[in-house]
Design a protein around this motif. Structure first.
Motif, PDB file in Angstrom:
ATOM      1  N   GLN A 504       0.818  -1.207   0.000  1.00  0.00           N
ATOM      2  CA  GLN A 504       0.000   0.000   0.000  1.00  0.00           C
ATOM      3  C   GLN A 504       0.857   1.265   0.000  1.00  0.00           C
ATOM      4  N   GLN A 505       2.046   1.186   0.598  1.00  0.00           N
ATOM      5  CA  GLN A 505       2.908   2.357   0.697  1.00  0.00           C
ATOM      6  C   GLN A 505       3.694   2.623  -0.586  1.00  0.00           C
ATOM      7  N   ILE A 506       4.031   1.569  -1.332  1.00  0.00           N
ATOM      8  CA  ILE A 506       4.960   1.755  -2.453  1.00  0.00           C
ATOM      9  C   ILE A 506       4.310   1.579  -3.822  1.00  0.00           C
ATOM     10  N   LYS A 507       3.029   1.217  -3.883  1.00  0.00           N
ATOM     11  CA  LYS A 507       2.433   0.843  -5.169  1.00  0.00           C
ATOM     12  C   LYS A 507       2.367   2.001  -6.168  1.00  0.00           C
ATOM     13  N   ASN A 508       2.412   3.248  -5.686  1.00  0.00           N
ATOM     14  CA  ASN A 508       2.343   4.404  -6.585  1.00  0.00           C
ATOM     15  C   ASN A 508       3.711   4.997  -6.898  1.00  0.00           C
ATOM     16  N   ILE A 509       4.788   4.331  -6.463  1.00  0.00           N
ATOM     17  CA  ILE A 509       6.146   4.826  -6.716  1.00  0.00           C
ATOM     18  C   ILE A 509       6.628   4.289  -8.057  1.00  0.00           C
ATOM     19  N   ASP A 510       7.255   5.157  -8.853  1.00  0.00           N
ATOM     20  CA  ASP A 510       7.784   4.737 -10.149  1.00  0.00           C
ATOM     21  C   ASP A 510       8.888   3.698  -9.963  1.00  0.00           C
ATOM     22  N   GLY A 511       8.763   2.604 -10.702  1.00  0.00           N
ATOM     23  CA  GLY A 511       9.783   1.564 -10.640  1.00  0.00           C
ATOM     24  C   GLY A 511       9.736   0.711  -9.395  1.00  0.00           C
ATOM     25  N   ALA A 512       8.627   0.760  -8.649  1.00  0.00           N
ATOM     26  CA  ALA A 512       8.519  -0.013  -7.414  1.00  0.00           C
ATOM     27  C   ALA A 512       8.421  -1.499  -7.716  1.00  0.00           C
ATOM     28  N   TYR A 513       9.152  -2.302  -6.905  1.00  0.00           N
ATOM     29  CA  TYR A 513       9.141  -3.760  -7.027  1.00  0.00           C
ATOM     30  C   TYR A 513       8.700  -4.354  -5.696  1.00  0.00           C
ATOM     31  N   MET A 514       8.134  -5.525  -5.786  1.00  0.00           N
ATOM     32  CA  MET A 514       7.954  -6.349  -4.591  1.00  0.00           C
ATOM     33  C   MET A 514       9.069  -7.380  -4.592  1.00  0.00           C
ATOM     34  N   PHE A 515       9.783  -7.461  -3.521  1.00  0.00           N
ATOM     35  CA  PHE A 515      10.855  -8.454  -3.373  1.00  0.00           C
ATOM     36  C   PHE A 515      11.140  -8.628  -1.888  1.00  0.00           C
ATOM     37  N   TYR A 516      11.827  -9.692  -1.566  1.00  0.00           N
ATOM     38  CA  TYR A 516      12.168  -9.984  -0.169  1.00  0.00           C
ATOM     39  C   TYR A 516      13.297  -9.045   0.241  1.00  0.00           C
ATOM     40  N   ASP A 517      13.001  -8.095   1.123  1.00  0.00           N
ATOM     41  CA  ASP A 517      13.949  -7.020   1.432  1.00  0.00           C
ATOM     42  C   ASP A 517      14.562  -7.106   2.819  1.00  0.00           C
ATOM     43  N   THR A 518      14.348  -8.194   3.558  1.00  0.00           N
ATOM     44  CA  THR A 518      14.895  -8.297   4.913  1.00  0.00           C
ATOM     45  C   THR A 518      16.422  -8.262   4.899  1.00  0.00           C
ATOM     46  N   GLY A 519      17.031  -8.930   3.914  1.00  0.00           N
ATOM     47  CA  GLY A 519      18.489  -8.914   3.816  1.00  0.00           C
ATOM     48  C   GLY A 519      19.032  -7.534   3.534  1.00  0.00           C
ATOM     49  N   TYR A 520      18.352  -6.788   2.675  1.00  0.00           N
ATOM     50  CA  TYR A 520      18.779  -5.419   2.388  1.00  0.00           C
ATOM     51  C   TYR A 520      18.645  -4.543   3.629  1.00  0.00           C
ATOM     52  N   LYS A 521      17.550  -4.721   4.372  1.00  0.00           N
ATOM     53  CA  LYS A 521      17.369  -3.942   5.598  1.00  0.00           C
ATOM     54  C   LYS A 521      18.492  -4.225   6.589  1.00  0.00           C
ATOM     55  N   ARG A 522      18.885  -5.489   6.668  1.00  0.00           N
ATOM     56  CA  ARG A 522      19.975  -5.833   7.574  1.00  0.00           C
ATOM     57  C   ARG A 522      21.281  -5.201   7.106  1.00  0.00           C
ATOM     58  N   ALA A 523      21.559  -5.300   5.823  1.00  0.00           N
ATOM     59  CA  ALA A 523      22.809  -4.748   5.281  1.00  0.00           C
ATOM     60  C   ALA A 523      22.854  -3.234   5.398  1.00  0.00           C
ATOM     61  N   PHE A 524      21.684  -2.576   5.334  1.00  0.00           N
ATOM     62  CA  PHE A 524      21.631  -1.118   5.383  1.00  0.00           C
ATOM     63  C   PHE A 524      21.437  -0.593   6.803  1.00  0.00           C
ATOM     64  N   LYS A 526      18.989  -1.231   8.973  1.00  0.00           N
ATOM     65  CA  LYS A 526      17.601  -0.918   9.299  1.00  0.00           C
ATOM     66  C   LYS A 526      16.933  -1.980  10.173  1.00  0.00           C
ATOM     67  N   ALA A 527      17.623  -3.084  10.418  1.00  0.00           N
ATOM     68  CA  ALA A 527      16.995  -4.203  11.126  1.00  0.00           C
ATOM     69  C   ALA A 527      17.567  -4.420  12.526  1.00  0.00           C
ATOM     70  N   GLY A 528      18.369  -3.470  13.020  1.00  0.00           N
ATOM     71  CA  GLY A 528      18.886  -3.577  14.382  1.00  0.00           C
ATOM     72  C   GLY A 528      20.139  -4.415  14.536  1.00  0.00           C
ATOM     73  N   TYR A 529      20.792  -4.798  13.430  1.00  0.00           N
ATOM     74  CA  TYR A 529      22.024  -5.562  13.503  1.00  0.00           C
ATOM     75  C   TYR A 529      23.231  -4.619  13.494  1.00  0.00           C
ATOM     76  N   ASP A 530      24.360  -5.119  13.976  1.00  0.00           N
ATOM     77  CA  ASP A 530      25.598  -4.341  14.007  1.00  0.00           C
ATOM     78  C   ASP A 530      26.621  -4.887  13.017  1.00  0.00           C
ATOM     79  N   ASP A 531      26.148  -5.455  11.916  1.00  0.00           N
ATOM     80  CA  ASP A 531      27.074  -6.068  10.959  1.00  0.00           C
ATOM     81  C   ASP A 531      28.102  -5.065  10.446  1.00  0.00           C
ATOM     82  N   ASP A 532      27.653  -3.835  10.155  1.00  0.00           N
ATOM     83  CA  ASP A 532      28.573  -2.858   9.585  1.00  0.00           C
ATOM     84  C   ASP A 532      29.732  -2.571  10.530  1.00  0.00           C
TER      85      ASP A 532
END
Length: 734
Positions: A504-524, A526-532
């Protein structure tokens, strides 16, 4: 005695060492308060309950706790988790006699079972030895009182780590400073310049370790007393939470004395091991490499070998395990020593004393027999397979760093560390994330009418199932079979809801995709990890040990005069070192970025690379509509550039130091220590120094520009000092 006093004065006159001590005590106090208030139940929750219990007998305390736990109306007045924990402690104290009787009954029953009743096995022998070990505590009567304060003061890893920093820097100052300053040749010629001097240095190290352990423990006790209270220190040690299985007939205050003495010997043993390495290594980089290798090996053995394994001797007789004093004394344990049970406590004490005495004696003997460390004999050796080819200047710079200064050993060690970190990478099991992955992978790709229709149909289906469940709960409350069946069908809803809300939040964004983004959130971040920060620490430590000796080691031997008189001159020398450092920075960045990217891809996948970054809801307000792969590339490039920048600053520090030890200490304090403090729990450190740049996530995730201001100011100060030094040199030359 006079030599000992001089060594102590020399150690404590160092400003860097005093700064490290001050930082250790400050950080330890911060982490004590943070640990006490980071759980579900904080220190004030326990204090409130203890204030009510103080005037009661143990039986009355148990009855009161049972009453409170069964009265849900009191849930807001007292913390339920704190009451449940204290209730279990109180019950274990009151049933101590039953515990002792159960040891005898279990031994009898287990020796009668066929799988345990084999006389030649460790299990059988251990079972027989356990009941007699508790004979001397049969008349002990424990009492229920405040335990959390003592446990917090004596059972925390960060105090051991911080104390380890003091030991490391003390060893560097006491054992390696004379060599770094070129004093070894003079000291070796003196009457007491060998074995006696080394023993005096070990005594200096021992005094420093004892003071550090004593003061840190005193700080812990003082803070714990303020947060929780200590209770009656004259009560038996079995009164403490977790110590019900201790077979020593001592009081809590006696245990605290034993704790300090054992902790001192354990930390001093580590110092002796480091001193033995220092005596046998030719340069500081080799010392760091070998020390890190041994400590990593010991840590891996302690972490991976199970206490009940046939190899448990390597788990318990271990310099890391020796620092876990509470684990040694909290319960009676037997070590499996070639199928024979050996009591843990006397074995640990004996092994610790043997390691310390043998290590110290061996260090003194080797030191007394070594040749002059500054002026070695010139020997003629046949060099087979070596040509007289003249290599480029950068080749010699890398050869000096990698071979002569043992940089290749450091690189090999950190390649192993990178592999170990990737091997121990974990993806936490989360049922909601499993269902979330199912829905995002099922509809992955550009958002279109089919995607929206699928989610709307699923939403209607779950609404219908929920209505059916509500109806059955109202009309057929005893129909558990139907309710369980509907609950199972509703289980995927926990993953569907976040996926639907994201759509509902991204459906009107140009070029929006649905994909499994948990790994990206972790790498960026956003998921509370200290990997960086974990991978940044490995990269920084690699650079600290590689870069610090480059110019500092030349400064030690006054090579600047020779370098300045050569045809290439000082500028070429600096260019070569800058190029070598840039290569090391690139290597450190690759050892971070490549393994981490591969590991995250293996666990989380890499779908959606061509989609808009704003498809991830955390980036929905991003002003630039870039693709995911573009942002990944940007982060990788920025991290690489900032790692190289960090390496160049380390080189500047190396050029300002007169020996490798000083360069390593300063670079460690600037680059590695803030990351370590952050990983220990001080999350505000992510905004200090080079941490935000090395992370990159800290910059993109925080709207505050405080970290940029701090970093800019730091670089400005370095530039100002450099320019002032140049002006001073120019005026001096005139």
């Amino acid at each position: 005695m006079r030599v000992l006093v001089i060594e102590l004065k020399k150690l404590f006159s160092g400003k860097v060492f005093l700064l490290i001590i001050a930082a250790v005590f400050t950080l330890n106090a911060y982490l004590m308060f943070r640990t006490a208030n980071s759980g579900e139940a904080v220190s004030t929750d326990y204090q409130k309950i203890y204030d009510v219990l103080d005037e009661m007998t143990d039986e009355e305390k148990l009855d009161w706790l049972d009453e409170q736990l069964s009265d849900f109306s009191q849930a807001t007045q007292y913390k339920w988790t704190a009451m449940a924990e204290l209730r279990d402690e109180c019950e274990s104290v009151l049933t101590y006699k039953d515990f002792l009787e159960s040891i005898d009954s279990q031994a009898k029953s287990m020796t009668s079972i066929s799988i345990f009743a084999k006389p030649d096995t460790f299990n059988y022998r251990s079972i027989l030895k356990t009941p007699p070990a508790y004979k001397n505590v049969q008349d002990v009567v424990p009492g229920f009182d405040r335990s959390q304060g003592i446990i917090l003061a004596t059972d925390n890893s960060f105090t051991d780590i911080l104390c380890g920093f003091i030991v490391l820097f003390a060893v560097l100052s006491v054992m390696l400073s004379d060599r770094e300053q070129g004093m070894s040749g003079l000291l070796f010629s003196l009457k007491r310049g060998r074995g006696y001097l080394l023993l005096t240095k070990l005594a200096t190290l021992g005094v420093t370790v004892f003071l550090a352990v004593l003061l840190l423990c005193a700080e812990n006790i003082f803070i714990s007393s303020y947060l929780y209270g200590l209770g009656d220190l004259s009560r038996p040690i079995q009164s403490l939470s977790g110590f019900i299985g201790c077979n020593l007939k001592i009081n809590i205050w006696q245990y605290l004395i034993l704790y300090v003495l054992f902790k001192f010997i354990a930390i001093f043993c580590i110092g002796v091991v480091l001193s033995l390495i220092a005596v046998n290594t030719k340069n500081t980089v080799s010392f760091y490499g070998i020390s890190a290798t041994i400590l990593v090996i010991e840590g891996v053995l302690y972490a991976l070998i199970h206490p009940l394994s046939i190899y448990s001797v390597f788990h318990y007789i271990n310099i890391i395990a020796f620092t876990k004093v509470n684990e040694i004394f909290c319960n009676y344990k037997n070590i499996n020593f070639f199928e024979y049970p050996v009591p843990l406590i006397p074995t640990s004490i004996s092994a610790l004393l043997i390691f310390t005495l043998v290590g110290g004696g061996l260090s003194a003997y080797i030191y007394s027999k070594k040749r002059n460390l500054e002026f070695r004999k010139i020997g003629l050796k046949m060099k087979y397979g070596r040509s007289n080819k003249v290599h480029s200047q950068i080749w010699y710079t890398l050869y000096k760093s990698l071979i002569l200064q043992k940089g290749a050993l450091v690189i090999a060690l950190f390649i192993a560390v990178a592999g170990f970190m990737s091997h121990n990478f974990m993806k936490k099991y989360d049922p909601s994330d499993v269902y979330y992955q199912y829905y995002t992978e099922k509809t992955k790709g550009p958002i279109n009418a089919d995607t929206i229709e699928f989610f709307e149909n699923e939403s209607a289906r779950f609404s219908d199932l929920q209505s059916q469940l509500n109806e059955i709960q109202q009309n057929e409350p005893n129909n558990y079979t139907k309710m369980n069946e509907l609950s199972k069908q509703l289980a995927p809803n926990m993953g569907f809801v976040p996926a639907y809300e994201r759509l509902q939040q991204i459906k009107n964004i140009d070029g929006a995709y649905m994909f499994y983004d948990t790994g990206y959130k972790r790498a960026f971040g956003k998921a509370g990890y200290d990997d960086d920060m974990k991978y940044a620490l490995a990269a920084v430590l690699l650079l600290v040990f590689l870069v610090s000796p480059l110019i500092a080691n030349d400064n030690k031997y006054k090579m600047s005069f020779i370098i300045s008189s050569t045809t290439s001159g000082k500028r070429s020398y600096l260019r070569r070192n800058v190029l070598a450092v840039a290569i090391y920075g690139l290597l450190a960045a690759l050892l971070w970025i490549v393994p981490y990217s591969v590991t995250v891809s293996q666990y989380y996948g890499h779908s959606g690379l061509g989609g808009s970054l704003r498809s991830i809801t955390d980036f929905i307000s991003l002003p630039v509509n870039m693709k995911v792969w573009q942002y990944l590339l940007l982060v990788a490039v920025l991290r690489t550039l900032f790692v190289i920048l960090s390496a160049l600053v380390m080189l500047w520090v190396s050029s300002r130091c007169r020996n490798t030890t000083a360069a390593v200490l300063i670079n460690f304090a600037i680059f590695a220590l803030p990351i370590i403090i952050y990983l220990l729990g001080a999350k505000a450190m992510v905004n200090v120094g080079f941490c935000p740049l090395l992370s990159v996530n800290a910059i993109s995730n925080n709207t505050s520009m405080v970290n940029i201001v701090i970093l800019t100011s730091f670089i400005g100060v370095l530039f100002f000092i450099t320019m002032r030094n140049k002006e001073y040199k120019n005026e001096k030359n005139r």
